[in-house]
Design an enzyme around this catalytic site. Structure first.
Site, mmCIF file in Angstrom:
data_model
loop_
_atom_site.group_PDB
_atom_site.id
_atom_site.type_symbol
_atom_site.label_atom_id
_atom_site.label_comp_id
_atom_site.label_asym_id
_atom_site.label_seq_id
_atom_site.Cartn_x
_atom_site.Cartn_y
_atom_site.Cartn_z
ATOM 1 N N SER A 1 0.608 -0.736 -0.171
ATOM 2 C CA SER A 1 0.052 -0.017 -0.064
ATOM 3 C C SER A 1 0.805 1.387 0.282
ATOM 4 C CB SER A 1 -0.619 0.047 1.248
ATOM 5 O OG SER A 1 -1.677 1.119 1.650
ATOM 6 N N TYR B 1 -0.689 -0.096 10.475
ATOM 7 C CA TYR B 1 -0.429 -0.878 8.865
ATOM 8 C C TYR B 1 0.556 -0.080 8.498
ATOM 9 C CZ TYR B 1 -3.172 -1.162 5.105
ATOM 10 O OH TYR B 1 -3.796 -1.349 3.776
#
Length: 315
Positions: A159, A185
């Site tokens: 990501s 994350y």
């Protein structure tokens, strides 16, 4: 050698769809494993690759949900897999290995995002455990099947959020560091990218190439379950806006099938092409930061991952 972080001029862009990224690819006779195929990007990836003739093994937490999501998709085998449960991973691998089938493409798609602090049964922070360690263990288990393909690709979803944090090697599990869900994350997504670097270095001799992809921020998926509407808006703005599910699956499909990538590997891709390497202090969206593609950090992560999972492969 690992490919440089430099776009190839694929002709695709952020608005391209998975079907456009597939082009005329014929996957007849190929077996593809897709994790998280019961919703969102995983469902679209499975659908498009099946459309090209591939046999899909949908590795999902909820087979019941997958049956609904994949209704109408031909040549799909649904199998239970929980990436946060090492025993579930081993059981899935045993079922695949029992068939003796080669795995031509492995799509490490499943993941969790920005959840409250939670730990798996081993005490590992859940985002790192699920997004990285689960896929590390899965890929290790499927390694014989990947080698049997005589030319395989492993595509792992990273990501643009990797920019939020490198891997915190001194405190991966947030045991002494205050937990911050977006930092956790970011760490997991940096790990996904580094895993692709390390895997490609080790897999080339066996014909296995690895790629990390940033799909974009995709509206209407379950990944954002833990985000408020305000956090969703802020995240989308920070990473360059949102995409549809077909647009979000495009880079995954391109990395898995494009003939342009023959002889390439170990790179982070976005918007249907290899991403540009950018400085660590770049403030705007796009590109991959140095800590997510550093071979030395990839080696360090590899050793840590083997120790944390108890799994070793590529021997």
């Amino acid at each position: 050698m690992t490919t440089q972080q430099r776009p190839l001029g694929s002709g695709l862009d952020r608005d391209s769809t998975a079907e456009q990224a597939l082009g005329a690819a014929d996957l007849t006779g190929k077996t593809v494993v897709v994790t998280g195929a019961s919703s969102g990007l995983g469902t679209e990836t499975a659908r498009v690759l099946a459309q090209a003739g591939a046999k899909i093994i949908a590795a999902v937490r909820s087979p019941e949900r997958a049956k609904v999501a994949l209704a109408g998709v031909t040549n799909v085998q649904i199998e239970q897999l929980d990436l946060a449960d090492p025993d579930s991973i081993d059981a899935f691998v045993e079922r695949v290995e029992a068939t003796g089938t080669p795995v031509h493409i492995l799509i490490n798609n499943a993941g969790v995002m920005a959840c409250p602090l939670e730990r798996d049964a081993r005490g590992y922070e859940m985002q790192f455990a699920t997004n990285h360690l689960g896929h590390f263990q899965l890929t290790a288990g499927l390694w014989p099947a990947l080698k049997r393909a005589n030319g395989a690709r492993v595509v792992t979803l990273s990501s643009g959020a990797h920019r939020r944090s490198s891997v915190l090697f001194d405190d991966i599990n947030f045991e002494t560091t205050e937990y911050e869900k977006f930092k956790a994350y970011g760490q997991a997504k940096s790990a996904n990218a580094l895993f692709s670097v390390g895997l490609d270095q080790r897999g080339q001799k066996d014909g296995v190439r690895a790629f990390a992809v940033h799909p974009g921020i995709i509206h209407d998926t379950n990944l954002f379950h833990f985000l408020s509407s305000e956090e969703m808006s802020q995240t989308a703005g920070a990473l360059g806006g949102t995409k549809t599910i077909p647009q979000g699956a495009a880079t995954t499909v391109w990395a898995a099938t494009s003939p342009m990538l023959e002889g390439h590997g170990g790179v982070y891709c976005e918007n249907g092409d290899i991403a540009e390497g950018v400085p660590a202090d770049k403030q705007t969206p796009g590109g991959v930061r140095p800590w997510a593609v550093d071979p030395a950090l990839a080696d360090r992560l590899w050793s840590v991952s083997e120790k944390m999972t108890g799994k070793s492969f590529l021997g």
